[in-house]
Scaffold this motif. Structure first.
Motif, PDB file in Angstrom:
ATOM      1  N   GLU A 425      -2.572  42.583 -14.256  1.00  0.00           N
ATOM      2  CA  GLU A 425      -2.069  43.960 -14.293  1.00  0.00           C
ATOM      3  C   GLU A 425      -1.165  44.206 -15.494  1.00  0.00           C
ATOM      4  O   GLU A 425      -1.163  45.305 -16.070  1.00  0.00           O
ATOM      5  CB  GLU A 425      -1.340  44.277 -12.987  1.00  0.00           C
ATOM      6  N   LYS A 426      -0.400  43.198 -15.908  1.00  0.00           N
ATOM      7  CA  LYS A 426       0.449  43.346 -17.102  1.00  0.00           C
ATOM      8  C   LYS A 426      -0.413  43.656 -18.326  1.00  0.00           C
ATOM      9  O   LYS A 426      -0.073  44.518 -19.141  1.00  0.00           O
ATOM     10  CB  LYS A 426       1.241  42.063 -17.346  1.00  0.00           C
ATOM     11  N   GLN A 428      -3.383  44.948 -18.271  1.00  0.00           N
ATOM     12  CA  GLN A 428      -4.042  46.239 -18.083  1.00  0.00           C
ATOM     13  C   GLN A 428      -3.112  47.391 -18.444  1.00  0.00           C
ATOM     14  O   GLN A 428      -3.556  48.419 -18.966  1.00  0.00           O
ATOM     15  CB  GLN A 428      -4.510  46.382 -16.635  1.00  0.00           C
ATOM     16  N   ARG A 429      -1.799  47.210 -18.197  1.00  0.00           N
ATOM     17  CA  ARG A 429      -0.827  48.288 -18.442  1.00  0.00           C
ATOM     18  C   ARG A 429      -0.314  48.306 -19.880  1.00  0.00           C
ATOM     19  O   ARG A 429      -0.098  49.379 -20.454  1.00  0.00           O
ATOM     20  CB  ARG A 429       0.364  48.146 -17.488  1.00  0.00           C
ATOM     21  N   SER A 430      -0.098  47.099 -20.452  1.00  0.00           N
ATOM     22  CA  SER A 430       0.554  47.025 -21.756  1.00  0.00           C
ATOM     23  C   SER A 430      -0.262  46.177 -22.728  1.00  0.00           C
ATOM     24  O   SER A 430      -0.665  45.056 -22.373  1.00  0.00           O
ATOM     25  CB  SER A 430       1.952  46.422 -21.610  1.00  0.00           C
ATOM     26  N   GLN A 491      -6.748  45.049 -23.969  1.00  0.00           N
ATOM     27  CA  GLN A 491      -6.349  45.902 -22.847  1.00  0.00           C
ATOM     28  C   GLN A 491      -7.571  46.547 -22.196  1.00  0.00           C
ATOM     29  O   GLN A 491      -7.676  46.616 -20.965  1.00  0.00           O
ATOM     30  CB  GLN A 491      -5.380  46.969 -23.320  1.00  0.00           C
ATOM     31  N   GLN A 495      -8.927  45.906 -18.306  1.00  0.00           N
ATOM     32  CA  GLN A 495      -9.040  46.985 -17.324  1.00  0.00           C
ATOM     33  C   GLN A 495     -10.384  46.997 -16.598  1.00  0.00           C
ATOM     34  O   GLN A 495     -10.541  47.698 -15.593  1.00  0.00           O
ATOM     35  CB  GLN A 495      -8.797  48.329 -18.020  1.00  0.00           C
TER      36      GLN A 495
END
Length: 511
Positions: A425-426, A428-430, A491, A495
């Motif tokens: 998730e890290k 995917q977000r940043s 990224q 995702q």
């Protein structure tokens, strides 16, 4: 950035050779660290490709630094190509690969052939009676088993054990071996440069007139290999269970070594039929790397491999895997420490995004500074090991990007799963930082260059890229492609790892 490229050049120069160029090559020694493109171009110019009239493909790379040559024959066939009920037949051929021919490995092939045919006939009769509880049938099986063992002993009298390997060894050859994967079978070894024609003779004969002798002895060997690899291995069972759960249609779901019952039932005729269908000139790629002249390779190839008759081949594409839309999970209770495994859909090697997935995998698990190792092992102490693997169980077709971890004592599988998802998730977000990505790019380049510094490594990569992507040149252009991967690419592919497409397999502690 500059110091990372200096590391690459230092690695190249201290190795004494870079893709066929001496470290004394002034152009290489004086070149700017950021520009090794011209040397890759020169390396590509050392590669020659040709096809025989029968469709067999040859890729030759000249490397004149030492009088040795590495040979790799790549058969574009593996576990995914096996008929239903005959899993393991591709791997079986690997075991029979060097048993000899009608002239190698036997003292009298005509007499041996008669014994082998009788042996097959008795095996078929035993199979026909298999499973019957009737007393008279059991007695027949006992009698047939006695006849089977007698015929085995009689056939064995004609066999010159490992004569093929002995011929290779006596001529200075080394590394005779073969491997089978879900999508390919590879045969390889090396010879002194003056044995090029001997290799041509041996290898062409091996595929022109193979004799699958010791078939039933090897069946026992393969079944024992399966027991060690799967039945007696908790992780072997875990990975098999994962494949069977994550793939519903695609033959990636089947173990390459085969199912036990299928192996038990395989006949020599099954193997011969499979060989006849798939081991045809158009499905074979031979890579030759070392101290050779391409013109001489082509001349000898036409003499020896030109004997193969062209045959039509109708490729059968494996069933495509339907899109996964929700979580799948399988739990095993085994006498083992808890293991966690999860996987997501991933594109094949030929897909433009595959390299971005490769870099994502490196960010997560490339060494002790990787994100999974730092978080799960060093900082939280919830896992003894945490890794990713790209292209499981193969990368010719859409496959799986997997994560796996061994829990540390006192910690749970749920903790490990949550920590893995946090790291995903890290990303995917940043976006990953340029500095972190640059270090991984440099390491990826260095590893690729290291692989290209050995004849065997070059041969393997040339074959893989030629068959799976359609162009062996992509090995050399990969260095530039690595440089083009951006944080946004990482990224974006991160995702695609969606919870709804996740498959989980776990080894639970026995209560």
């Amino acid at each position: 950035m500059l110091r990372y490229f200096r590391q690459i050049l230092l690695l190249v120069l201290t190795a004494g050779v870079f893709l066929g160029f001496s470290w004394t090559d002034s152009a290489l020694a004086q070149s700017h660290p950021d520009d090794i493109g011209p040397y890759l171009d020169r390396a590509m110019n050392q590669v020659t490709e040709f096809r025989l009239n029968n469709g067999m493909r040859f890729i030759v790379m000249e490397q004149h630094q030492a009088p040795v040559v590495s040979f790799l024959t790549y058969a574009d066939v593996g576990g995914v190509d096996e008929p239903d009920g005959q899993t393991g037949v591709a791997h079986y051929l690997e075991h029979l690969a060097f048993k000899g021919t009608q002239r190698i490995g036997t003292t009298d092939y005509d007499a041996e052939r008669i014994k082998l045919e009788k042996l097959d006939h008795v095996f078929d009769r035993m199979q026909a009676l298999k499973g019957s509880p009737e007393a008279d049938v059991i007695e027949q099986r006992v009698q047939l088993l006695g006849e089977f063992k007698r015929l085995q002993d009689e056939a064995e009298k004609y066999v010159i054990s490992n004569q093929y390997g002995q011929i290779v060894q006596q001529a200075g050859g080394v590394g005779v071996n073969a491997t089978t994967s879900a999508e390919a079978t590879r045969y390889f070894y090396s010879f002194p440069a003056n044995k090029l024609e001997l290799w041509m003779s041996l290898e062409s004969e091996r595929f022109l007139e193979p004799v699958f002798r010791d078939f039933y002895q090897e069946k026992s060997v393969i079944l024992e290999e399966r027991r060690l690899r799967t039945e007696n291995s908790p992780t072997g069972q875990l990975f098999d269970a994962f494949l069977a759960k994550t793939f519903r249609e695609h033959p990636y779901r089947r173990p390459v070594i085969g199912y036990e019952e299928d192996i038990q039932n395989l006949t020599r005729a099954n193997v011969q039929d499979f060989f006849d269908k798939h081991y045809i000139p158009s499905q074979l790629t031979t890579v030759i790397v070392g101290d050779v002249q391409p013109s001489e390779v082509k001349r000898l190839a036409e003499i020896y491999f030109g004997r193969y008759q062209p045959r039509p081949f109708q490729p059968t594409e494996p069933k495509p895997e339907p899109p996964q839309t929700r979580l799948r999970q399988v739990n095993l209770k085994l006498p083992s420490q808890p293991w966690y495994l999860e996987g997501y859909p991933c594109p094949p090697l030929k897909d433009p995004d595959y390299l971005a997935y490769e870099m994502l995998s490196r960010i997560l698990s490339d060494g002790r500074t990787s994100r999974l190792y730092k978080s799960l092992v060093l900082e939280q102490g919830i896992a003894l090991n945490a890794q990713t693997y790209l292209g499981f169980p193969g990368n010719k077709y859409p496959n799986r990007f997997i994560f796996y971890a061994l829990t540390s004592p006192g910690h749970s599988l749920d903790q490990v799963a949550k920590a893995i998802h946090t790291e995903i998730e890290k990303l995917q977000r940043s976006p990953v930082s340029e500095a972190e990505l640059d270090q991984l790019k440099t390491r990826a380049r260095m590893e690729l260059l290291q692989a290209l510094m050995s004849n065997e490594g070059i041969a393997r990569l040339l074959a893989e890229y030629a068959v799976k992507t359609g162009d062996w040149r992509k090995i050399f252009t990969k260095l530039e492609a690595i440089a083009q991967v951006t944080p946004a690419d990482i990224q974006r592919v991160a995702q695609t790892l969606k919870a709804s497409q996740r498959t989980v397999a776990q080894i639970l502690p026995e209560s």
